[in-house]
Scaffold this motif. Structure first.
Motif, PDB file in Angstrom:
ATOM      1  N   PRO A 104      23.822  30.675   2.022  1.00  0.00           N
ATOM      2  CA  PRO A 104      23.883  30.010   0.935  1.00  0.00           C
ATOM      3  C   PRO A 104      23.364  28.714   0.876  1.00  0.00           C
ATOM      4  CG  PRO A 104      26.007  29.662   2.446  1.00  0.00           C
ATOM      5  CD  PRO A 104      24.869  30.416   3.172  1.00  0.00           C
ATOM      6  N   GLY A 105      22.434  28.294   1.567  1.00  0.00           N
ATOM      7  CA  GLY A 105      21.703  27.038   1.604  1.00  0.00           C
ATOM      8  C   GLY A 105      20.520  27.016   0.630  1.00  0.00           C
ATOM      9  N   LEU A 106      19.971  25.707   0.492  1.00  0.00           N
ATOM     10  CA  LEU A 106      18.914  25.428  -0.136  1.00  0.00           C
ATOM     11  C   LEU A 106      17.704  26.178  -0.017  1.00  0.00           C
ATOM     12  CD1 LEU A 106      17.920  23.378  -2.328  1.00  0.00           C
ATOM     13  CD2 LEU A 106      17.100  21.769  -0.442  1.00  0.00           C
ATOM     14  N   ARG A 206      26.067  30.788  15.106  1.00  0.00           N
ATOM     15  CA  ARG A 206      27.395  30.434  15.155  1.00  0.00           C
ATOM     16  C   ARG A 206      27.766  29.216  15.821  1.00  0.00           C
ATOM     17  NH1 ARG A 206      27.586  36.020  16.589  1.00  0.00           N
ATOM     18  NH2 ARG A 206      27.748  35.714  18.781  1.00  0.00           N
ATOM     19  N   LEU A 207      27.028  28.702  16.702  1.00  0.00           N
ATOM     20  CA  LEU A 207      27.252  27.441  17.558  1.00  0.00           C
ATOM     21  C   LEU A 207      26.754  26.102  16.659  1.00  0.00           C
ATOM     22  CD1 LEU A 207      27.925  25.683  20.157  1.00  0.00           C
ATOM     23  CD2 LEU A 207      25.590  26.192  20.995  1.00  0.00           C
ATOM     24  N   ILE A 208      25.876  26.341  15.952  1.00  0.00           N
ATOM     25  CA  ILE A 208      25.405  25.293  15.103  1.00  0.00           C
ATOM     26  C   ILE A 208      26.522  24.879  13.737  1.00  0.00           C
ATOM     27  CG2 ILE A 208      23.710  26.303  13.493  1.00  0.00           C
ATOM     28  CD1 ILE A 208      21.737  24.125  13.751  1.00  0.00           C
ATOM     29  N   TYR A 209      26.779  26.174  13.486  1.00  0.00           N
ATOM     30  CA  TYR A 209      27.792  26.019  12.246  1.00  0.00           C
ATOM     31  C   TYR A 209      29.490  25.371  12.863  1.00  0.00           C
ATOM     32  CZ  TYR A 209      25.866  27.976   8.208  1.00  0.00           C
ATOM     33  OH  TYR A 209      25.028  28.196   7.001  1.00  0.00           O
ATOM     34  N   ARG A 210      29.652  25.835  14.087  1.00  0.00           N
ATOM     35  CA  ARG A 210      30.834  25.086  14.592  1.00  0.00           C
ATOM     36  C   ARG A 210      30.656  23.696  14.854  1.00  0.00           C
ATOM     37  NH1 ARG A 210      30.676  29.590  18.127  1.00  0.00           N
ATOM     38  NH2 ARG A 210      29.984  28.343  20.119  1.00  0.00           N
ATOM     39  N   ARG A 211      29.506  23.344  15.525  1.00  0.00           N
ATOM     40  CA  ARG A 211      29.267  21.648  15.471  1.00  0.00           C
ATOM     41  C   ARG A 211      29.189  21.286  14.266  1.00  0.00           C
ATOM     42  NH1 ARG A 211      31.523  23.340  19.151  1.00  0.00           N
ATOM     43  NH2 ARG A 211      30.791  23.520  21.186  1.00  0.00           N
ATOM     44  N   VAL A 212      28.719  21.464  13.022  1.00  0.00           N
ATOM     45  CA  VAL A 212      28.382  21.022  12.021  1.00  0.00           C
ATOM     46  C   VAL A 212      29.814  20.841  11.145  1.00  0.00           C
ATOM     47  CG1 VAL A 212      27.947  21.533   9.671  1.00  0.00           C
ATOM     48  CG2 VAL A 212      26.256  21.510  11.396  1.00  0.00           C
ATOM     49  N   ARG A 235      30.957  17.253  -2.869  1.00  0.00           N
ATOM     50  CA  ARG A 235      31.808  18.353  -2.778  1.00  0.00           C
ATOM     51  C   ARG A 235      33.296  18.157  -3.422  1.00  0.00           C
ATOM     52  NH1 ARG A 235      34.771  20.013   2.699  1.00  0.00           N
ATOM     53  NH2 ARG A 235      36.108  18.355   1.919  1.00  0.00           N
ATOM     54  N   ASP A 236      33.751  17.007  -3.389  1.00  0.00           N
ATOM     55  CA  ASP A 236      35.089  16.536  -3.728  1.00  0.00           C
ATOM     56  C   ASP A 236      35.318  16.132  -5.059  1.00  0.00           C
ATOM     57  OD1 ASP A 236      36.044  17.732  -1.138  1.00  0.00           O
ATOM     58  OD2 ASP A 236      36.189  15.681  -0.315  1.00  0.00           O
ATOM     59  N   ASP A 237      34.164  16.028  -5.554  1.00  0.00           N
ATOM     60  CA  ASP A 237      34.271  15.354  -7.171  1.00  0.00           C
ATOM     61  C   ASP A 237      34.290  16.542  -8.088  1.00  0.00           C
ATOM     62  OD1 ASP A 237      31.660  16.378  -7.840  1.00  0.00           O
ATOM     63  OD2 ASP A 237      30.640  14.554  -7.453  1.00  0.00           O
ATOM     64  N   LEU A 247      28.282  23.262   1.707  1.00  0.00           N
ATOM     65  CA  LEU A 247      28.341  22.089   2.472  1.00  0.00           C
ATOM     66  C   LEU A 247      27.767  22.438   3.832  1.00  0.00           C
ATOM     67  CD1 LEU A 247      28.886  18.859   2.703  1.00  0.00           C
ATOM     68  CD2 LEU A 247      31.237  19.662   3.134  1.00  0.00           C
ATOM     69  N   PRO A 248      28.459  23.287   4.601  1.00  0.00           N
ATOM     70  CA  PRO A 248      28.019  23.345   5.985  1.00  0.00           C
ATOM     71  C   PRO A 248      26.532  24.187   6.021  1.00  0.00           C
ATOM     72  CG  PRO A 248      29.784  25.161   5.494  1.00  0.00           C
ATOM     73  CD  PRO A 248      29.587  24.069   4.359  1.00  0.00           C
ATOM     74  N   ALA A 249      26.185  24.767   5.203  1.00  0.00           N
ATOM     75  CA  ALA A 249      24.930  25.501   5.082  1.00  0.00           C
ATOM     76  C   ALA A 249      24.002  24.494   4.770  1.00  0.00           C
ATOM     77  CB  ALA A 249      24.942  26.501   3.903  1.00  0.00           C
ATOM     78  N   ALA A 250      24.087  23.476   3.821  1.00  0.00           N
ATOM     79  CA  ALA A 250      23.227  22.234   3.672  1.00  0.00           C
ATOM     80  C   ALA A 250      22.980  21.477   4.672  1.00  0.00           C
ATOM     81  CB  ALA A 250      23.691  21.430   2.690  1.00  0.00           C
TER      82      ALA A 250
END
Length: 435
Positions: A104-106, A206-212, A235-237, A247-250
């Motif tokens: 879902p990223g850019l 999977r590892l990079i997503y966990r750390r992000v 994200r929160d506005d 957000l995590p994909a970005a």
């Protein structure tokens, strides 16, 4: 229909119109050879659009002509949506995700969604913002060269000691990623880019997503003046410009793309100044270093092919039929080394290349990568004027995962001492005299 480029005479013997020539070549293996000009010549001789086999099955349509490449990269019918991929790619991991789970990223979305996400990213990567970051980039560069200078071995590997850690530090500083998470991010990126099989690459993802996710959680309770905090605010506005999924994909995309390709560029730059005295002299000034960066981007593109695009419908490229669902790559190597493009214009002008892509997906971090590379190569020749290659250039090994290319290691002999003048050498050899 896309425009038809004017083909060179070498194309005259190719299949009749409508069918691109088939070239039986392992493209990833060919990219591991140091001579990219030879590969480019072979691709150009095959035609403006060439079909090559894909190891996972099926064919890839490779675009080699510069004008066609620009048309392909701007054509919305060729989308980076993994859901459009051929069926046998269903669970093949890539930076775009898979057919069942598109990223879902850019890097992987199109149209209005892509424009929305690019608008969220863009303020952090404007030329003015990068110029403001240059003192911090210089300080980070100096710290990493300090570590390189302190290596207690006759020969140091500039790839592991500098080319990877420096750009990772820069992008993590921009984002605000805590120091303790960075080693895992480095390992995850390595597995994603060059893992031996799909299982390793999936584990890296999977590892990079966990750390992000951990970095995001940290910034949620400890906000700071960094990009993760800014993205959390978006994200929160109430603007709906960034979802919880995006957000995590970005952040993941910025970490991976923000250092993996830059590391490849840095290694090629350092090699250039180690073996070419003219390049070394050019790198002593900001303007010369900037021109050398552009020349190296053209000659040694760290992304030798664009990321995948898939035909959303049947279409033609340069008069050649491309079926719906076909996987299409632009060969940046071929385009950058096209003999008809007139690239060799000296150091006075910016050299034309597609190493940052073209069109809607032009690399958003291009100015950051340029700044890092210019600062790094200029500082290297200042700090290590007597550095030299630690092995024969023919012994260097190149890796490629088709979409990425790098030097596996760059052994160098580092000396921070300035060369002695003949008078200084004679004085040092003379007996000392005291009052």
């Amino acid at each position: 229909m896309m425009g038809t480029a004017t083909p060179p005479d070498a194309w005259d013997d190719h299949p009749a119109e409508g069918t691109a020539a088939f070239l039986d070549i392992d493209l990833a293996a060919a990219l591991r050879h140091p001579d990219l000009e030879a590969l480019a010549a072979r691709l150009h001789a095959a035609g403006p659009v060439v079909r090559v086999p894909y190891p996972a099955g099926g064919e890839i349509w490779v675009v080699t002509d510069p004008q066609l490449a620009r048309e392909v990269l701007a054509d919305p019918r060729l989308a980076k949506d993994a859901a459009l991929a051929p069926p046998h790619w269903t669970e093949v991991f890539s930076v775009l995700g898979t057919r069942s789970n598109p990223h879902p990223g850019l890097i992987a979305v199109e149209g209005e969604r892509h424009r929305r996400l690019r608008g969220v990213h863009a303020p952090a990567f404007t030329r003015r913002r990068i110029q403001a970051l240059e003192p911090a980039i210089q300080a980070t560069c100096d710290q990493h060269f300090d570590r390189l200078a302190a290596v207690d071995r006759p020969i140091a590997d500039a790839v592991t000691e500098f080319c990877y850690p420096f750009p990772l530090s820069v992008i993590c500083d921009v984002l605000g990623v805590p120091e303790e998470l960075r080693p895992d991010l480095a390992q995850a990126s390595e597995d994603m880019a060059y893992g031996a099989d799909h299982a390793v690459r999936r584990a890296g993802r999977r590892l990079i997503y966990r750390r992000v996710e951990e970095a995001v959680a940290s910034k949620a309770v400890n906000p700071a003046d960094d990009l993760i905090t800014a993205l959390l605010a978006v994200r929160d506005d109430d603007s709906a410009r960034l979802t919880s999924e995006e957000l995590p994909a970005a952040i993941t995309g910025l970490i991976f793309a923000g250092h993996e390709t830059t590391a490849g560029l840095l290694a090629a730059l350092l090699l250039k100044v180690l073996v070419d005295p003219d390049a070394k002299d050019a790198a002593r000034t900001d303007a010369g270093a900037a021109a050398l960066v552009e020349q190296t981007l053209r000659s040694y593109p760290p992304s030798p092919n664009t990321t995948w695009r898939f035909a959303a419908e049947p279409l033609t490229i340069g008069g050649f039929h491309v079926p719906a669902g076909a996987a299409v790559l632009v060969s940046i190597v071929a385009v950058n080394h096209c003999p008809a493009a007139g690239h060799d214009r000296g150091r006075r002008e910016r050299v034309e290349h597609l190493s940052f892509s073209f069109g809607p997906h032009y690399c958003i971090g291009a100015e950051l990568a340029r700044a890092e590379a210019r600062i790094a190569v200029r500082t290297f020749v200042e700090r290590f004027p007597r550095a030299r290659l630690g092995v024969a250039e023919s012994e260097l090994i190149w890796d490629s995962s088709l979409l990425l290319r790098r030097m596996r290691s760059l052994p160098i002999r580092v000396s921070t001492a300035a060369p002695r003048t003949p008078a200084a050498a004679a004085a040092a050899a003379s007996p000392s005299v005291t009052d």
